[in-house]
Design a protein around this motif. Sequence first.
Motif, PDB file in Angstrom:
ATOM      1  N   ARG A  85      33.601  36.973  48.213  1.00 15.61           N
ATOM      2  CA  ARG A  85      32.884  35.727  48.490  1.00 15.61           C
ATOM      3  C   ARG A  85      32.236  35.124  47.245  1.00 15.61           C
ATOM      4  NH1 ARG A  85      28.676  36.910  52.694  1.00 15.61           N
ATOM      5  NH2 ARG A  85      30.529  37.742  53.732  1.00 15.61           N
ATOM      6  N   PRO A  86      31.550  35.926  46.403  1.00 14.18           N
ATOM      7  CA  PRO A  86      30.961  35.334  45.191  1.00 14.18           C
ATOM      8  C   PRO A  86      31.998  34.716  44.264  1.00 14.18           C
ATOM      9  CG  PRO A  86      30.021  37.506  45.630  1.00 14.18           C
ATOM     10  CD  PRO A  86      31.186  37.348  46.553  1.00 14.18           C
ATOM     11  N   GLN A  87      33.200  35.287  44.221  1.00 16.08           N
ATOM     12  CA  GLN A  87      34.260  34.712  43.383  1.00 16.08           C
ATOM     13  C   GLN A  87      34.706  33.362  43.928  1.00 16.08           C
ATOM     14  OE1 GLN A  87      37.461  37.409  42.005  1.00 16.08           O
ATOM     15  NE2 GLN A  87      36.391  39.010  43.170  1.00 16.08           N
ATOM     16  N   VAL A  88      34.785  33.237  45.259  1.00 16.64           N
ATOM     17  CA  VAL A  88      35.173  31.963  45.870  1.00 16.64           C
ATOM     18  C   VAL A  88      34.155  30.886  45.521  1.00 16.64           C
ATOM     19  CG1 VAL A  88      35.588  30.754  48.037  1.00 16.64           C
ATOM     20  CG2 VAL A  88      36.412  33.097  47.752  1.00 16.64           C
ATOM     21  N   ARG A  89      32.883  31.229  45.616  1.00 18.50           N
ATOM     22  CA  ARG A  89      31.835  30.250  45.291  1.00 18.50           C
ATOM     23  C   ARG A  89      31.884  29.882  43.808  1.00 18.50           C
ATOM     24  NH1 ARG A  89      25.569  29.411  46.806  1.00 18.50           N
ATOM     25  NH2 ARG A  89      24.946  28.411  44.848  1.00 18.50           N
ATOM     26  N   ARG A  90      32.040  30.867  42.955  1.00 17.44           N
ATOM     27  CA  ARG A  90      32.065  30.599  41.519  1.00 17.44           C
ATOM     28  C   ARG A  90      33.257  29.721  41.145  1.00 17.44           C
ATOM     29  NH1 ARG A  90      30.909  35.318  40.299  1.00 17.44           N
ATOM     30  NH2 ARG A  90      32.997  36.198  40.024  1.00 17.44           N
ATOM     31  N   MET A  91      34.405  29.976  41.760  1.00 14.97           N
ATOM     32  CA  MET A  91      35.576  29.159  41.483  1.00 14.97           C
ATOM     33  C   MET A  91      35.356  27.726  41.958  1.00 14.97           C
ATOM     34  SD  MET A  91      39.592  29.920  42.335  1.00 14.97           S
ATOM     35  CE  MET A  91      39.265  30.294  44.059  1.00 14.97           C
ATOM     36  N   VAL A 130      40.235  36.849  42.557  1.00 15.71           N
ATOM     37  CA  VAL A 130      40.629  35.660  43.299  1.00 15.71           C
ATOM     38  C   VAL A 130      41.061  34.581  42.304  1.00 15.71           C
ATOM     39  CG1 VAL A 130      39.862  33.828  44.851  1.00 15.71           C
ATOM     40  CG2 VAL A 130      39.100  36.176  45.225  1.00 15.71           C
ATOM     41  N   VAL A 131      42.270  34.096  42.461  1.00 15.79           N
ATOM     42  CA  VAL A 131      42.779  33.053  41.559  1.00 15.79           C
ATOM     43  C   VAL A 131      42.951  31.716  42.273  1.00 15.79           C
ATOM     44  CG1 VAL A 131      43.877  34.677  39.986  1.00 15.79           C
ATOM     45  CG2 VAL A 131      45.172  33.802  41.949  1.00 15.79           C
ATOM     46  N   ALA A 132      42.969  31.727  43.604  1.00 22.24           N
ATOM     47  CA  ALA A 132      43.101  30.487  44.372  1.00 22.24           C
ATOM     48  C   ALA A 132      42.528  30.723  45.759  1.00 22.24           C
ATOM     49  CB  ALA A 132      44.565  30.055  44.473  1.00 22.24           C
TER      50      ALA A 132
END
Length: 283
Positions: free
Chosen positions: A10-16, A50-52
């Motif tokens: 989840r934090p990666q999704v927000r950061r992206m 997470v890349v996309a």
Amino acid sequence: MIQYADVTVRPQVRRMWKDVFGDTDAFLDLYFRDKYRDDRTLVYIEEGAVVASLQLLPYDFSFCGTEIPAAYYSGVCTLPEARGKGYMSALMKASLFELQRKNIALALLVPAEQELTSFYGSFGFSTTFDAGNIDLPSLKELSGRWPGDLFGAYREFDSWFRANDMTVQKSFDDFRVIMEDSRLFDFPAARSLPGMARVIDAGSLLRIFEKAYPDISIALSITDSLLERNCIEFVAGKCRDVPYPVDIAGLAQLLLGYHTSEKAEPLRAAFPEKTPQMHFMLE
């Protein structure tokens, strides 16, 4: 690898999202508190990162005198360094099968940039919503008419749109978030949004359409290169004509009545023209 999000990513999704769209932390706090859900979020993971990702937000859509479940694509993004590798194409295809599995009849989106229209078109989306040319009623004025009574404000807001056919409807929770988001930016003026739609369940939408327009006579042969279940023949009324070929992108425009007066016969006579609308979509 494609999967639904979880607490670990989840934090990666927000950061992206922040890196790609540049939204404020205040907006992201609101969005990830009230709209984001792991089970609405598909992610592509490559080498543990997470890349996309994309999110499928649930809404009701008024269609031919009833309301159907629709999914709105939100936060569709790929890390800049991961673009051009097919990650988002894979996510888009996977998302269509997920919506079909969940019995969602219609998918909606607003392209972040005009040049993305052709990208989404390759997955069966077509333009079905025009940009509005006049401002929608002011949320700031609405708030002023209902001081301390958010539900009263929602009842008035809902009265603006609930009776409109081919329109994205909002629940009270949707409205609450819309108002909070608008306050963050001092209630900016808003207009109906240009957008696209994709039929996920052709059979169910055609049955609703046929019930709403029992006097219409038309035969269609529908093709869908991605969702095989949509490859059907549909005959309404006592039509004995050779079925008219329609691809899945064209079907969305017909069913939503998008500029159907400009279509060729027999389509122009069979599908009444409407004014599909999307507005106040949280992005």
